[in-house]
Design a protein around this motif. Structure first.
Motif, PDB file in Angstrom:
ATOM      1  N   ALA A   7       0.856  -1.182   0.000  1.00 19.04           N
ATOM      2  CA  ALA A   7       0.000   0.000   0.000  1.00 19.04           C
ATOM      3  C   ALA A   7       0.891   1.230   0.000  1.00 19.04           C
ATOM      4  CB  ALA A   7      -0.920   0.020   1.219  1.00 19.04           C
ATOM      5  N   ALA A   8       0.360   2.349  -0.481  1.00 13.21           N
ATOM      6  CA  ALA A   8       1.147   3.575  -0.504  1.00 13.21           C
ATOM      7  C   ALA A   8       0.251   4.786  -0.351  1.00 13.21           C
ATOM      8  CB  ALA A   8       1.942   3.687  -1.799  1.00 13.21           C
ATOM      9  N   TYR A   9       0.824   5.818   0.232  1.00 11.29           N
ATOM     10  CA  TYR A   9       0.191   7.142   0.281  1.00 11.29           C
ATOM     11  C   TYR A   9       1.166   8.133  -0.325  1.00 11.29           C
ATOM     12  CZ  TYR A   9      -0.494  11.835   2.043  1.00 11.29           C
ATOM     13  OH  TYR A   9      -0.615  13.199   2.113  1.00 11.29           O
ATOM     14  N   MET A  10       0.650   9.014  -1.189  1.00 15.52           N
ATOM     15  CA  MET A  10       1.462  10.072  -1.787  1.00 15.52           C
ATOM     16  C   MET A  10       0.662  11.362  -1.760  1.00 15.52           C
ATOM     17  SD  MET A  10       3.085   7.922  -4.968  1.00 15.52           S
ATOM     18  CE  MET A  10       3.897   6.353  -4.623  1.00 15.52           C
ATOM     19  N   ARG A  11       1.238  12.367  -1.198  1.00 11.08           N
ATOM     20  CA  ARG A  11       0.530  13.628  -1.029  1.00 11.08           C
ATOM     21  C   ARG A  11       0.206  14.259  -2.375  1.00 11.08           C
ATOM     22  NH1 ARG A  11       1.701  18.450   3.282  1.00 11.08           N
ATOM     23  NH2 ARG A  11       0.154  19.913   2.488  1.00 11.08           N
ATOM     24  N   ARG A  12      -0.989  14.795  -2.471  1.00 10.62           N
ATOM     25  CA  ARG A  12      -1.399  15.543  -3.671  1.00 10.62           C
ATOM     26  C   ARG A  12      -1.438  17.034  -3.331  1.00 10.62           C
ATOM     27  NH1 ARG A  12      -4.679  13.930  -8.285  1.00 10.62           N
ATOM     28  NH2 ARG A  12      -4.455  15.651  -9.742  1.00 10.62           N
ATOM     29  N   ASN A  13      -2.254  17.415  -2.369  1.00 15.37           N
ATOM     30  CA  ASN A  13      -2.254  18.788  -1.847  1.00 15.37           C
ATOM     31  C   ASN A  13      -2.910  18.763  -0.471  1.00 15.37           C
ATOM     32  OD1 ASN A  13      -5.117  18.884  -2.282  1.00 15.37           O
ATOM     33  ND2 ASN A  13      -4.774  19.538  -4.394  1.00 15.37           N
ATOM     34  N   SER A  14      -3.311  19.916   0.044  1.00 10.89           N
ATOM     35  CA  SER A  14      -3.799  19.998   1.421  1.00 10.89           C
ATOM     36  C   SER A  14      -5.164  19.357   1.636  1.00 10.89           C
ATOM     37  CB  SER A  14      -3.846  21.468   1.868  1.00 10.89           C
ATOM     38  OG  SER A  14      -4.748  22.197   1.042  1.00 10.89           O
ATOM     39  N   HIS A  15      -5.886  19.049   0.571  1.00 14.70           N
ATOM     40  CA  HIS A  15      -7.225  18.486   0.730  1.00 14.70           C
ATOM     41  C   HIS A  15      -7.519  17.284  -0.179  1.00 14.70           C
ATOM     42  CE1 HIS A  15      -7.426  21.589  -2.388  1.00 14.70           C
ATOM     43  NE2 HIS A  15      -8.367  20.862  -2.945  1.00 14.70           N
ATOM     44  N   ILE A  16      -6.549  16.883  -0.998  1.00 15.42           N
ATOM     45  CA  ILE A  16      -6.701  15.708  -1.858  1.00 15.42           C
ATOM     46  C   ILE A  16      -5.544  14.756  -1.579  1.00 15.42           C
ATOM     47  CG2 ILE A  16      -6.778  14.839  -4.221  1.00 15.42           C
ATOM     48  CD1 ILE A  16      -9.236  16.415  -3.567  1.00 15.42           C
ATOM     49  N   SER A  17      -5.860  13.476  -1.398  1.00 20.49           N
ATOM     50  CA  SER A  17      -4.840  12.470  -1.106  1.00 20.49           C
ATOM     51  C   SER A  17      -4.884  11.348  -2.141  1.00 20.49           C
ATOM     52  CB  SER A  17      -5.058  11.880   0.289  1.00 20.49           C
ATOM     53  OG  SER A  17      -4.867  12.860   1.292  1.00 20.49           O
ATOM     54  N   ARG A  18      -3.713  10.816  -2.451  1.00 16.50           N
ATOM     55  CA  ARG A  18      -3.577   9.729  -3.408  1.00 16.50           C
ATOM     56  C   ARG A  18      -3.103   8.476  -2.669  1.00 16.50           C
ATOM     57  NH1 ARG A  18      -5.151   8.258  -8.392  1.00 16.50           N
ATOM     58  NH2 ARG A  18      -4.487  10.208  -9.370  1.00 16.50           N
ATOM     59  N   TYR A  19      -3.783   7.347  -2.902  1.00 14.72           N
ATOM     60  CA  TYR A  19      -3.429   6.074  -2.299  1.00 14.72           C
ATOM     61  C   TYR A  19      -3.336   4.995  -3.378  1.00 14.72           C
ATOM     62  CZ  TYR A  19      -4.704   8.106   2.239  1.00 14.72           C
ATOM     63  OH  TYR A  19      -4.766   8.901   3.358  1.00 14.72           O
ATOM     64  N   TYR A  20      -2.562   3.948  -3.058  1.00 10.71           N
ATOM     65  CA  TYR A  20      -2.470   2.787  -3.935  1.00 10.71           C
ATOM     66  C   TYR A  20      -2.542   1.515  -3.095  1.00 10.71           C
ATOM     67  CZ  TYR A  20      -0.664   6.147  -7.367  1.00 10.71           C
ATOM     68  OH  TYR A  20      -0.517   7.214  -8.206  1.00 10.71           O
ATOM     69  N   LEU A  21      -3.158   0.494  -3.650  1.00  8.49           N
ATOM     70  CA  LEU A  21      -3.230  -0.824  -3.027  1.00  8.49           C
ATOM     71  C   LEU A  21      -2.846  -1.892  -4.044  1.00  8.49           C
ATOM     72  CD1 LEU A  21      -6.624  -0.520  -1.114  1.00  8.49           C
ATOM     73  CD2 LEU A  21      -4.400  -0.900  -0.033  1.00  8.49           C
ATOM     74  N   GLN A  22      -1.995  -2.816  -3.657  1.00 10.25           N
ATOM     75  CA  GLN A  22      -1.711  -3.978  -4.486  1.00 10.25           C
ATOM     76  C   GLN A  22      -2.913  -4.912  -4.438  1.00 10.25           C
ATOM     77  OE1 GLN A  22       1.663  -6.287  -3.182  1.00 10.25           O
ATOM     78  NE2 GLN A  22       1.461  -7.801  -4.822  1.00 10.25           N
ATOM     79  N   ILE A  23      -3.397  -5.309  -5.618  1.00  9.48           N
ATOM     80  CA  ILE A  23      -4.555  -6.193  -5.682  1.00  9.48           C
ATOM     81  C   ILE A  23      -4.273  -7.317  -6.673  1.00  9.48           C
ATOM     82  CG2 ILE A  23      -6.170  -4.334  -5.088  1.00  9.48           C
ATOM     83  CD1 ILE A  23      -6.996  -4.220  -8.038  1.00  9.48           C
ATOM     84  N   SER A  24      -5.123  -8.330  -6.640  1.00 12.13           N
ATOM     85  CA  SER A  24      -4.995  -9.458  -7.566  1.00 12.13           C
ATOM     86  C   SER A  24      -5.298  -9.015  -8.997  1.00 12.13           C
ATOM     87  CB  SER A  24      -5.949 -10.569  -7.154  1.00 12.13           C
ATOM     88  OG  SER A  24      -6.063 -11.540  -8.172  1.00 12.13           O
ATOM     89  N   ALA A  25      -4.659  -9.689  -9.944  1.00 11.38           N
ATOM     90  CA  ALA A  25      -4.921  -9.410 -11.362  1.00 11.38           C
ATOM     91  C   ALA A  25      -6.347  -9.753 -11.755  1.00 11.38           C
ATOM     92  CB  ALA A  25      -3.940 -10.180 -12.235  1.00 11.38           C
TER      93      ALA A  25
END
Length: 400
Positions: free
Chosen positions: A216-234
């Motif tokens: 899983a990952a979190y990467m900042r976008r700005n002060s009110h929007i957030s970007r996340y990622y999750l590894q999932i099955s194909a």
């Protein structure tokens, strides 16, 4: 469709994404006439924005050409990232390890819009809603036939060169004959679920979660929007991932004592196929490829946007040299010769980091256990080997 009068230019640029619009700005600054065409209208281009981790080397290139002012004014500098395990975590201060170089986080959509406006303000010609249909090459020119999607008419652009910056699915890459290039590809047995949420920042820095359930990952976008990622099955579908399941998985995989995940409305979910792709060389006669038309890289490490901008800068310098110094056509081979080693270094780094933090691929339990230990060893070296950590930091923040 009815033909319009053909027009002429030195360089026709397909695509107004980061590679195309940076190239257009630099050519224009150096007195080389060019036309940018894009199949989308301006609003559609902005809506296709992605997260933007902009490397120190990319910032330096943009500053050199007077294109970095809004990033420096509005972007968020980042100099560290954190690796989280179920029972441990550590922060890597890559800015210190790379002698002060940092990332700037600035939405790619905003950067693209800034550079489009700069190009227009400087007198650059850009044709929105014009889709390339066919490329025809002769000994002394290349002809772009495109459709004006607003009027349902065709336009022919006679150019010295075409810069193919129109992505993996665009006309440029498809116009290179199979026998004129070598293609290298890699696809992965898992996917990413990319999440954009109207939620406050989860951290002041990037988070990487290494967990038995997947990355899983979190990467900042700005002060009110957030970007996340999750590894999932194909095999997973979007319908398998309710908002409730998304937040529960993020809390689990990014967990840390006394840390609370701040939730918000999920405004976008999409499944990303992870793959690598490189075409060699980057030139076919008078057609030159840049950005996603030339190479695809996984999002791991945030290299895609940066490679595109760096391609554009080197391609611009090559074309400027060709015109100012009256070189032979073969002079343009230097573009591939310069860029491909950097592209492959970025591919190797992204691949290595991806495997460092994801559940290993494969169905053989013994193979998976072995690969897991290799990944654990690399992560341990980030904490115990200053040499390994410095090399990682240098490649993470900008390949030079």
């Amino acid at each position: 469709m009815n033909d319009e009068t053909a027009i002429k230019t030195s360089v026709c640029i397909l695509g107004s994404g980061p590679a195309g619009i940076v190239l257009g700005n630099i050519l224009l600054q150096n007195g080389i006439d060019c036309i940018v065409i894009d199949r989308y209208n301006r609003e559609e281009i902005y809506a296709r924005g992605r997260a933007g981790a902009i490397e120190s080397t990319t910032i330096a290139l943009l500053k050199k050409h007077g294109l970095a002012d809004t990033i420096l004014l509005k972007g968020y500098p980042h100099d560290r990232c954190e690796f989280r395990y179920p029972d441990d975590s550590f922060v890597l201060e890559y800015g210190k390890l790379s002698d002060g170089d940092v990332h700037y986080f600035y939405p790619q959509s905003d950067l693209n819009e800034d550079l489009i406006q700069k190009y227009i303000d400087a007198g650059g010609q850009i044709l929105f809603h014009h889709e390339g249909i066919q490329l025809t090459q002769t000994d002394d020119r290349i002809i772009v036939e495109c459709e004006n999607k607003d009027t349902n008419t065709t336009l022919k652009i006679n150019a010295d060169f075409v810069a193919g910056c129109d992505g993996y699915h665009g006309l440029a890459r498809q116009s290179v004959p199979a026998n004129a290039a070598k293609v290298y590809t890699k696809e992965y047995g898992y996917r990413w679920l990319a999440i954009l949420a109207a939620a406050p920042p989860a951290s002041s820095h990037t988070l990487y979660g290494i967990h038995p359930e997947g990355f899983a990952a979190y990467m900042r976008r700005n002060s009110h929007i957030s970007r996340y990622y999750l590894q999932i099955s194909a095999d997973d579908q979007l319908a398998d991932w309710s908002d409730q399941r998304v937040w529960a998985s993020l809390r689990q995989r990014l967990a840390k004592p006394e840390w609370i995940l701040k939730q918000g409305k999920i405004i976008q979910k999409q499944i990303m196929v992870l793959r690598n792709y490189v075409i060699e060389p980057l030139r076919y006669q008078r057609l030159l490829l840049a950005g996603d038309a030339a190479h695809i890289i996984t999002p791991m490490g945030g290299k895609g946007l940066n490679l595109a901008v760096q391609d554009a800068a080197v391609l611009a310098e090559t074309l400027i040299g060709y015109y100012l110094e009256s070189h032979e056509l073969s002079y343009l081979d230097r573009y591939s010769e310069i860029r491909l080693p950097y592209i492959w270094r970025a591919q190797e780094f992204s691949y290595s980091l991806l495997n460092m933090v994801h559940l290993p691929e494969g169905s053989n339990p013994e193979d998976v256990r072995f690969l897991y230990k290799l990944s654990a060893s690399k992560l341990a070296q980030l904490r115990t080997s200053i040499t390994f950590a410095k090399n990682f930091a240098r490649n993470y923040v900008g390949i030079v």
